[in-house]
Enzyme design. Sequence first.
Site, mmCIF file in Angstrom:
data_model
loop_
_atom_site.group_PDB
_atom_site.id
_atom_site.type_symbol
_atom_site.label_atom_id
_atom_site.label_comp_id
_atom_site.label_asym_id
_atom_site.label_seq_id
_atom_site.Cartn_x
_atom_site.Cartn_y
_atom_site.Cartn_z
ATOM 1 N N GLU A 137 8.041 2.477 8.923
ATOM 2 C CA GLU A 137 8.669 3.500 8.100
ATOM 3 C C GLU A 137 10.024 3.965 8.610
ATOM 4 O OE1 GLU A 137 5.052 6.199 6.723
ATOM 5 O OE2 GLU A 137 4.661 5.107 8.558
ATOM 6 N N ASN A 185 6.944 -9.286 17.102
ATOM 7 C CA ASN A 185 7.433 -10.442 16.341
ATOM 8 C C ASN A 185 8.752 -10.063 15.678
ATOM 9 O OD1 ASN A 185 7.995 -12.267 14.186
ATOM 10 N ND2 ASN A 185 5.875 -12.975 14.252
ATOM 11 N N PRO A 186 9.859 -10.495 16.273
ATOM 12 C CA PRO A 186 11.166 -10.043 15.783
ATOM 13 C C PRO A 186 11.426 -10.415 14.322
ATOM 14 C CG PRO A 186 11.401 -11.718 17.512
ATOM 15 C CD PRO A 186 9.954 -11.342 17.476
ATOM 16 N N GLN A 230 10.549 -5.687 8.303
ATOM 17 C CA GLN A 230 10.160 -4.290 8.091
ATOM 18 C C GLN A 230 11.396 -3.394 8.035
ATOM 19 O OE1 GLN A 230 6.633 -2.732 8.004
ATOM 20 N NE2 GLN A 230 6.805 -4.679 6.976
ATOM 21 N N VAL A 265 7.212 0.182 13.405
ATOM 22 C CA VAL A 265 8.477 -0.089 12.719
ATOM 23 C C VAL A 265 8.384 0.021 11.202
ATOM 24 C CG1 VAL A 265 9.301 -1.599 14.566
ATOM 25 C CG2 VAL A 265 7.951 -2.578 12.685
ATOM 26 N N GLY A 301 0.838 -1.196 0.000
ATOM 27 C CA GLY A 301 0.000 0.000 0.000
ATOM 28 C C GLY A 301 0.871 1.243 0.000
ATOM 29 N N PHE A 302 1.789 1.303 0.967
ATOM 30 C CA PHE A 302 2.775 2.386 1.074
ATOM 31 C C PHE A 302 2.112 3.754 1.194
ATOM 32 C CE2 PHE A 302 4.931 -0.733 -1.966
ATOM 33 C CZ PHE A 302 5.407 -1.518 -0.937
#
Lengths: 352, 755
Positions: free
Chosen positions: B717, B643-644, B650, B715, B249-250
């Site tokens: 962006e 969730n690492p 990301q 996390v 989507g961004f």
Amino acid sequence: MKRFDYVRPNTLTEAISAAAEPGAAYLAGGTNLLDLMKGGIAHPTRLVDVSRLPGLDRIERQADGSWRIGALVRNADLAQDPDFAKAFPAIVEALLSGASGQLRNAATVGGNLLQRTRCSYFYDPASACNKRTVGSGCDAREGDNRLHAILGWSDSCIATHPSDFCVPLTGFDAIVEIAGKNGSREVTVEALHPLPGTTPERDSVLAPGELITALRLPATASTFAGHARYLKVRDRTSYAFALVSAAAGLVIENGTVKEARLALGGIAAKPWRARSAEAMLAGARPERAAFEPAARAALTEAKPSGDNAFKIELAERVIVRALMLAAAGTPDRVPALPASPFSSHAGAALHA
Amino acid sequence: MLDIIPTRDPAHIRHGSNSGQPLTRRDGALKVTGAARYAADNHPPKMLYAVMAVSSIARGRVVSLDVAAAKRHPGVVEVMTEQNRPALAEDPDAKTNPFMFRYEAMQNDRVRYANQPIAVVIAETLEAATEGAALLAPTYEVEPARTGLDGNESFVPPAVGVGNPSALRHGDVDGALKTSAHAIDVTYETPAQYHNAMEPHGIVAQWDGDKLSIDTPTQGLVMMQARIAGLFGIPPGNVHIRSPFLGGGFGSKGLISGPVVLGLLAAKLVQRPVKLVLRRDQMYGPVGHRSPTRQRLRMATAKDGALTAIDHHAKVASSTFDDFFEPAANASHSLYASPAIAISHEAVRLDNGTPLFMRAPGEAPGSLALECAIDEMALACGMDPLAFRLKNYAEVEPISGRPFSSKALRECYTQGAERFGWAKRPLEPRQMRDENGFLVGWGMGTAIFPALMFAAEARAVVRRDGSATMETGAHDMGQGAWTALAQIAADALALGIDEVEFKAGTSDLPDAGIAGGSAHTATAGSAIHNAGAAVIAKLAELATSDQRSPLFGAGNAGVIARGGRLHRRDDDSRSESYVDILARAGLAEVEARGNGAIDPAAQANYAMQAHGAVFAEVKVDPELGQIRVSRMVGAFAAGRVINPRLVKSQYFGGMIWGISFTLHEEAITDRRSGRIMNANLAEYHVPVNADVPPMEALMIDEHDPYVNPLGIKGVGEIAITGSAGAVANAVWHATGVRVRRFPIRIDDLLKGGDG
């Protein structure tokens, strides 16, 4: 949808006959033609699908040492042929630097020779383009033209030929076999693509209905195998057209260049053979001091067609580097990142 | 100062946790087998295909369309133009709040940008619709296109981004610039960029009377539902949107766009289901982009390298008909300590589609310019770039003076630099070569991104048969929401992840807010957390007030939920399962809702930002100017990590976006026609695999009791910021050539080369 005939002939004769009528186009891999059709740039009324014609998919070494490659051989298959790669390492490097793995699996040798320019004005039906519409003008002249020609361009067209494959083919005197309704003929790859002059709509010397059936490399072409490289400078590491590319081949005997071959890509409407540079190199020692003047000679006639003067300087540097690499000797294996400056050294990993 | 009590519901104190586990994506198998159904994969019976005809001019008027020719084409069912398109209850040019953007739904014959939809052809097949659109052969009355940041009248926008002040002045900037020991004055330019999500925008729309069934990718289900209801004058409940997966989507799928509305109108016009999907080139106009920027940075320092002034001015562009101003200069708000900071924007209006939110809007181009300028300032002071950044470390938010809710940036610097080997970096440029003779450069940048939250709601149900459900209309754009939010849901209900049915991705679920601003996990996650807590509180009430329960009377001591049971806090051996509690109470289920939203008190008193430090190594061919990033290390502190594995992903995505920003992306506009000349993925460059080096993303521990109950900062962006600057600074360090126009190109480096 826009209607067109689709025919799939069984023989070469049938194909040529099917393509005789105006508006017909041959279809092989389709990696360029289908894009052009979808974009409204090409409007064939009949597609003659030659992709399944028999006998055109062979890679053969002839008794006289020359090579014959069927027009339907896929780029990927030719690049992966170990004997061909041994004889023509620079051609393989060029093939592997072009497009992407997926496209190379589909694209054919014959189609690659006839791929059309990537000039963005050619691809934009709303722009004026003499190549697309005769006499409509050239919006690239005053437009965005960083990537355009520095050699051989004319007021009517400043587009470049996008092929990597054709660059070493031109350098190594490859010959194209052509079939048509009046029989067969052949031309060199160098002569296949005319400069734009006042007729930029002509991309090749093929007459309507003529079909490329094979590509030949003369026996002499493989004498460069020990010192043959292709170098391609581009805006990203892969999947980009060349800003400037060069194919260089040397025959070195007793520390002296016996014979040199040099061709450039990305700088003209055709793959550009630099014969004056070749002549200067013959008899010279294979080192930078000889390569630099030869590079300058290759670009003597160059002039910017727009915002692209940097390509002249870049082309000189690419030539020097390609000759240096060729002089250093062809690596045993095609390096990772074929033709990239970052592959130019032994041991370069896919990830630098 | 108000003392904020951190909220940690005792119900959530547990041993063993779903959160923090590196689970693989729960939808991964669906995606790799092609079974995940994206919007355009839906083909309801009797569906027709709609194709947009778009304008090839950037400004003027459509004079004629050959509708008859299109209609004659076999397979074409209808041609929708401004003449016959169904009426809308709301004017597409209405704007009643800053989140509402104008769009084109063929409300008139005006053309405001190239690629604006001017007609829709609806046909039995995609091919017939495509050819029908080509047959329309529009003619235009053309007016000169306004392109480029120069040559058009500029003005000061009333606000930038969404409602942020366009200018801010703190301290005596001019005085400091005049009198300080060292000063720089540099200008950077960044080009227009397009989101280019892999999945194009599209819609499959089906009307049933005044009810609408829609498949479309969206980052804001409920917002879109309300907007569509308003446009068509129907109740929101009549609009059902499915958006289980987005192929990226961004920011470009956050708001409703003209083409989506046209799909709805087309379906209404023909009274059959219609699918409308944009071609790649049609995505360069009606669905947003990032404005070009020209940013002037003036900075000054005292002799010791302490900043005395930062003046960040950005010139940006919006469209002629709507307001979105890339808040680039705001990047200098909150990062470096300086007694005087000025931020200002000016803008021009161009004949392009309205620019919109694009990954790190403002932060990305602003950070690139700021981080380059900081390096230039460090150089002017003769200081190492990291030492300079540490010297100007902001212990409190520079302008407001507020403390940070948490800020582990120092640890990011330390651990990132250590991992990268920064200490060995020579101060001067063009000092390093690798074994093959390539120039090697090391650069760094600081990452910063606000810890935002929107508003969300979730609903939790625990049933007597032992099953449980958590629902919220969350969006999975590929970032892993299906997994991370399910982990939070399981924790919220104190169950295993496979014991909770997690429902998301449709508009009939509680509003999960928008998936934007890197705030989705924090926002939707907080709602889930609170819904779970509310259900458990109900179960606890049932148990502790029932004499028959082993937990009877534990009301004061409290209970802890764990593994589907409630345990007495002061006696762990006394416990009861949810199933038993419900069975005895004679209840089939217990249900509760929870909300997630920012705590205004916390927000007023604390600056909330995620931080990071990115280190990059590039190699440059000294003669040929070709650049390749060869190594990157990012260290990020963004609060709690759910969730690492997904978070690392990301970070990698952001770091790659940074490479792209600095070295690749640029939409090329023909300055005469206003058309974008590289509207395809062959010529609009983003990095390919060979451009992406081995990367490391370090997750720096950060405990933040104030941002939200879960301590999550977001996390999505942040890793773009810092990364773009790090790559640019590394190119300078490799070559000694400071390129201030992006993307950096071979042409720019040739003049600094060996040859």
